[in-house]
Design an enzyme around this catalytic site. Structure first.
Site, PDB file in Angstrom:
ATOM      1  N   LYS A  25      62.762  73.790  87.030  1.00 50.56           N
ATOM      2  CA  LYS A  25      63.385  74.910  87.754  1.00 50.56           C
ATOM      3  C   LYS A  25      64.865  74.638  87.987  1.00 50.56           C
ATOM      4  O   LYS A  25      65.694  75.541  87.991  1.00 50.56           O
ATOM      5  CB  LYS A  25      62.669  75.118  89.093  1.00 50.56           C
ATOM      6  CG  LYS A  25      63.187  76.279  89.930  1.00 50.56           C
ATOM      7  CD  LYS A  25      62.181  76.692  90.968  1.00 50.56           C
ATOM      8  CE  LYS A  25      62.087  75.706  92.104  1.00 50.56           C
ATOM      9  NZ  LYS A  25      63.161  75.882  93.101  1.00 50.56           N
TER      10      LYS A  25
ATOM     11  N   HIS B 217      46.474  72.665  93.919  1.00 49.84           N
ATOM     12  CA  HIS B 217      47.621  73.552  93.783  1.00 49.84           C
ATOM     13  C   HIS B 217      47.139  74.997  93.623  1.00 49.84           C
ATOM     14  O   HIS B 217      46.122  75.253  92.987  1.00 49.84           O
ATOM     15  CB  HIS B 217      48.475  73.158  92.575  1.00 49.84           C
ATOM     16  CG  HIS B 217      49.399  72.022  92.871  1.00 49.84           C
ATOM     17  ND1 HIS B 217      48.957  70.856  93.419  1.00 49.84           N
ATOM     18  CD2 HIS B 217      50.742  71.889  92.700  1.00 49.84           C
ATOM     19  CE1 HIS B 217      50.000  70.030  93.564  1.00 49.84           C
ATOM     20  NE2 HIS B 217      51.081  70.637  93.136  1.00 49.84           N
TER      21      HIS B 217
END
Length: 914
Positions: A569, A141
């Protein structure tokens, strides 16, 4: 800053003889490194020691020295991290020396000792150890800003510290070791930190393999020894089997990353295999050199001598030299034959063949090693077996010839687009759209049908579809050779059972029309809505006979991956954690009903907002009956280097992870904690709903998206070149919160010190709960804080992020928002909620101020604040300047470089990026 040594050095000559730390005065590792860096970089930045300590703001540094000052601070943050890692290992060793290993929190010894004290039956422990299967999964990532070159320097600095401080030295020896340390710090200072180009997937692969070559391959035997030692003290004769293995997404994760192609995946699999094979070579060379056991001295079993001859026979004429040179030393002959066959295996992979027979598979290599290990024990060389062959056997059982098991990840949207094109190319007309009832019927019919699949007859497929079919053909071929090469297919953004059926159908078509030994498909549930729909998804999946048969052939096991990032989120920190917990409980019930053993793969990031939390506490907070010895967890980006860059740190982190899973499993069959009481579950549900309402109200308020983009460096993050994949899945041009990945979302809110992703909405939820329930409500929350692992984890981690957030610094970033009405409206909401959340959490924890329970964390943060304030002020000024110039392409290069370095340094100061 000159350093002096208290002991006199006879005949000191040369300028370097004055460069020695006064080790007799108990200087800390931090002091030593700061003094060295001040000397190394002092010519580039005036009063550098004051800048490092925060006594002088970087804003006061002359413009000509600004970039060098930023680089010095970045280097300092790296050195601080190394110092903390070094001191943590020293403290652990000191604890073990004074009180024994059982005094180390979260250790195997503590877990096993507590089990014995509580009267845990031997069979229960054996069953738990038999079920133990822990899998850290490496991902590339884009949160790791350090190159392999820098990681190697870090490792050498750690080793030089060990050399210098590991024992008592004579003055001249101290001088030598200190100068060696200085040389490495100097290299770190002179090595560029910022990437000039985005890393390629191949570079990310080498980054991941670095940790295996340098640390992890050798950690597995040591970790096994640690568990065996703990068992020997409390449960003698209980021996665990293999309990740890590793997976990787690097080279297999193509979700939104066009650079990961089937060719790249194949090359990566070859690199994993090559690295594993070559890692065994030094051990075999050592066995050839060391095992000088003579037939004239020892009673070597005749059965082993027969096996030596059989193994040498597989080496052809090349074995003659071994027979003649070591005629009375059968173990050397055996090891030499193993080495020749290993080399032949490596050469065969490269297309070179000899008369020596390559190993067919890792199992054959393992079987021959077992023969030698047992023979050593039989002839009286048990100590050598324990130290030389058993550790190698443990490594082979864990890493085989595949090295690291690769996961393939792709988005459900891509899979469905490909499948629809294939149906159309096979003249299914009209072809229904994905998501419709007709699409579901079509998939189920195709799965049940056994007709041959002729790819050559397909025409008109686009590049994406052809590449997807190439991928499934590669999966089929690689798994036919070794099932451990590719482990699972991670299907991101799974929203229905049909999404999963689509993957199985492509597997069937590209696997000669059958699902025998099919690659397991793991749905990745990422949004709040997907988590809430998860039970229906699995129920429908398990009800499909073709898929159920494939699951049965995989041991009646199904894995589900849980996304901590997107659910956060989507719904905020509190709601994300509660929905993840509820989903695990509900999914386990569905699986039990279908007689499927369910396990969970936790997609945690480095930051708290993306699931990062203390390992032991995070696992302890998992719901009842959802671990059962088996757990997978992602190790992402900078967390990989933080956990696995050095042997001592890696061993400790792997032990904490595995011991926590074992501890949770040992308590599965005990009475459920009061955390599962209906009163608590009802309260968590209410709080989750209230927190989500407040969070959603903010992120969907007028102007919020503009506020986010203008008050943070989210768009400038892409210039950092810290990952091979784009920041958005589908590269939409317009600002779209739904398409923005969770990492830049969290990264940006941390850079501007708002950090809303870890606390926003919680204060309002707690206040509303108490308003409705009065004093009884507050009492309930305090009782939950004492007894509910999940609620306490949420409160504690939110509290830490509240302390890390800083409304004074945040106001500087808010000033970048051009529309004053939007700025004032959004920032006022954030300020009010920040103050309220502080008040509500401290009322529950009954403390006068934030993080009183975490004094080390609090002191570290407060000590760094003066330095960080200056960094943030400089970043705000640079953001305004670069944007005013028309963006990075039009702005002065020195300003853009300084801006990027400020992002890098601030993330280093915080300890994580996203």
């Amino acid at each position: 800053m000159n350093l002096t040594i208290s002991a006199q050095i006879p005949e000191s000559k040369g300028p370097e003889d004055t460069l020695v730390v006064d080790l007799a005065s108990d200087q800390s590792t931090r002091d030593i490194l700061q003094a060295i860096l001040s000397e190394v970089a002092g010519d580039s930045v005036s009063d550098l020691s004051l800048v490092l300590s925060g006594e002088r703001s970087i804003c006061d540094v002359p413009r000509t020295e600004r970039f060098s000052a930023l680089q010095a601070l970045g280097t300092w943050h790296q050195l601080l991290a190394i110092a903390r890692e070094f001191e943590t290992v020293r403290v652990r060793r000191s604890l073990e020396q004074t009180g024994g290993s059982r005094t180390i929190p979260g250790s195997f010894a503590q877990v096993i000792s507590r089990a014995e004290t509580n009267g845990l039956p031997r069979k229960t422990l054996i069953d738990a150890l038999g079920a133990l299967d822990v899998c850290p999964t490496m991902t590339a990532h884009p949160t790791e800003t350090k190159r392999v070159t820098v990681l190697e320097i870090h490792r050498r600095i750690y080793r030089r510290l060990t050399d210098l401080l590991g024992r008592s030295w004579a003055p001249r020896e101290k001088l030598s070791y200190l100068n060696a340390l200085k040389a490495e710090v100097e290299l770190l200072w002179l090595t560029g930190e910022l990437r000039l180009e985005k890393p390629t997937v191949e570079q990310e692969v080498e980054w991941g393999l670095y940790f295996f070559r340098e640390v992890l391959f050798n950690c597995v035997p040591e970790l096994s020894d640690t568990l065996n030692n703990a068992l020997a003290h409390h449960y003698p004769d209980v021996t665990p089997g293999p309990f740890l293995h590793f997976s990787s997404w690097i080279g297999g994760d193509r979700d939104g990353n066009p650079h990961v192609t089937p060719v790249v995946t194949k090359q990566t699999l070859s690199r994993y295999r090559e690295t594993a094979l070559k890692s065994y070579r030094p051990d075999l060379v050592s066995l050839c050199r060391d095992l000088s056991i003579s037939l004239n001295v020892s009673q070597v079993p005749q059965a082993f001598l027969t096996q030596v001859g059989a193994l040498l026979d597989t080496c052809g004429p090349a074995a003659d030299s071994a027979r003649n040179r070591n005629s009375e030393e059968p173990f050397r002959q055996f090891a030499t034959a193993l080495l020749m066959r290993l080399d032949a295996t490596i050469e065969a992979d490269n297309g070179d063949f000899s008369t020596v027979k390559p190993f067919k598979a890792a199992r054959e290599f393992e079987d021959w090693l077992s023969v030698m290990d047992q023979a050593l024990r039989t002839c009286g060389a048990k100590a050598n077996a324990r130290r030389k062959t058993t550790p190698l056997l443990q490594r082979v059982r864990t890493f085989g010839f595949h090295g690291v098991t690769m996961d393939i990840r792709q988005n459900a949207t891509v899979i469905n687009r490909t499948l629809k094109q294939v149906f159309e190319a096979r003249h299914v007309a009209p072809c229904p759209d994905p998501g419709t009832a007709e699409w579901s019927v079509l998939l189920q019919t195709a799965l049940a049908y056994t007709a041959d699949f002729d790819r050559s007859a397909l025409t008109g497929l686009d590049d994406e579809a052809n590449e997807t079919l190439d991928l499934f053909a590669l999966i089929s071929k690689e798994r036919a050779a070794d099932k451990r090469r590719i482990g699972t297919f991670i299907l991101s953004m799974t929203t229905s059972a049909e999404d999963i059926l689509a993957v199985y159908l492509l597997e069937k078509w590209m696997g000669q029309g059958q699902l025998t030994s099919a690659l397991a498909v793991v749905p990745l549930l990422e949004t709040i809505d997907d988590l809430r729909a998860a039970t229906d998804i699995l129920d429908q999946l398990f009800s499909n006979r073709t898929v159920r048969r494939a699951i049965r052939e995989n041991g009646d096991r199904q894995e589900v991956m849980l996304g901590y990032s997107d659910s956060n989120k989507d719904g905020g920190f509190f709601t994300s954690n509660w929905e993840l917990s509820k989903a695990q409980t509900a999914l386990s019930r569905v699986a039990n009903r279908h007689r499927v053993r369910l396990s969970f793969f936790h997609g945690r990031g480095g930051s708290v907002s993306r699931g990062g939390a203390p390992t032991g506490r995070a696992i302890a907070a998992q719901p009842h009956d959802t671990v059962n010895g088996k757990l997978r967890v992602t190790e992402q980006g900078e967390i990989v280097s933080a956990k696995f860059a050095n042997r001592g740190t890696a061993l400790a982190n792997l032990e904490y992870l595995t011991a926590a899973v074992l501890d949770h499993t040992l308590h599965e069959n005990q009475k459920r904690l009061s955390a599962d009481a209906p009163e608590f579950r009802e309260a968590l549900e209410a709080l989750s709903g209230l927190a989500q309402l407040k969070y959603v109200d903010l992120i969907h308020s007028n102007g919020f998206l503009d506020y986010f983009y203008e008050s943070s460096p989210v768009e400038e993050l892409a210039l950092l070149k810290i990952g091979s994949r784009p920041a958005k899945r589908f590269s939409k041009g317009a600002r779209d919160l739904g398409d923005l990945r969770a990492i830049p979302w969290v990264f940006a809110w941390s850079q501007n010190r708002h950090m809303i992703t870890g606390w926003y909405g919680i204060g309002s939820a707690l206040e509303a709960f108490i308003d409705v329930r009065g004093r009884h409500g507050l009492a309930t929350l305090r009782k939950m804080y004492e007894r509910s692992n999940l609620f306490r984890l949420i409160m504690d981690e939110s509290e830490k992020l509240l302390l890390q957030s800083d409304m004074e610094i945040a106001a500087l970033y808010a000033g970048l928002v051009s529309d004053t009405h939007t700025r004032d409206a959004v920032f006022e909401k954030i300020q009010i909620e920040h103050k309220l959340t502080q008040s509500m959490i401290t009322s529950i924890t009954e403390e006068t101020s934030l993080a009183e329970r975490f004094p080390t964390f609090r002191d570290k943060l407060m000590a760094a604040r003066p330095q960080m304030v200056g960094l943030h002020q400089l970043q705000v000024d640079l953001l305004a300047k670069v944007r005013a110039a028309g963006g990075a392409d039009q702005a002065a290069k020195e300003d853009v470089d300084a801006l990027l370095m400020s992002i890098h340094v601030i993330s280093g100061g915080l300890g994580w990026t996203g």
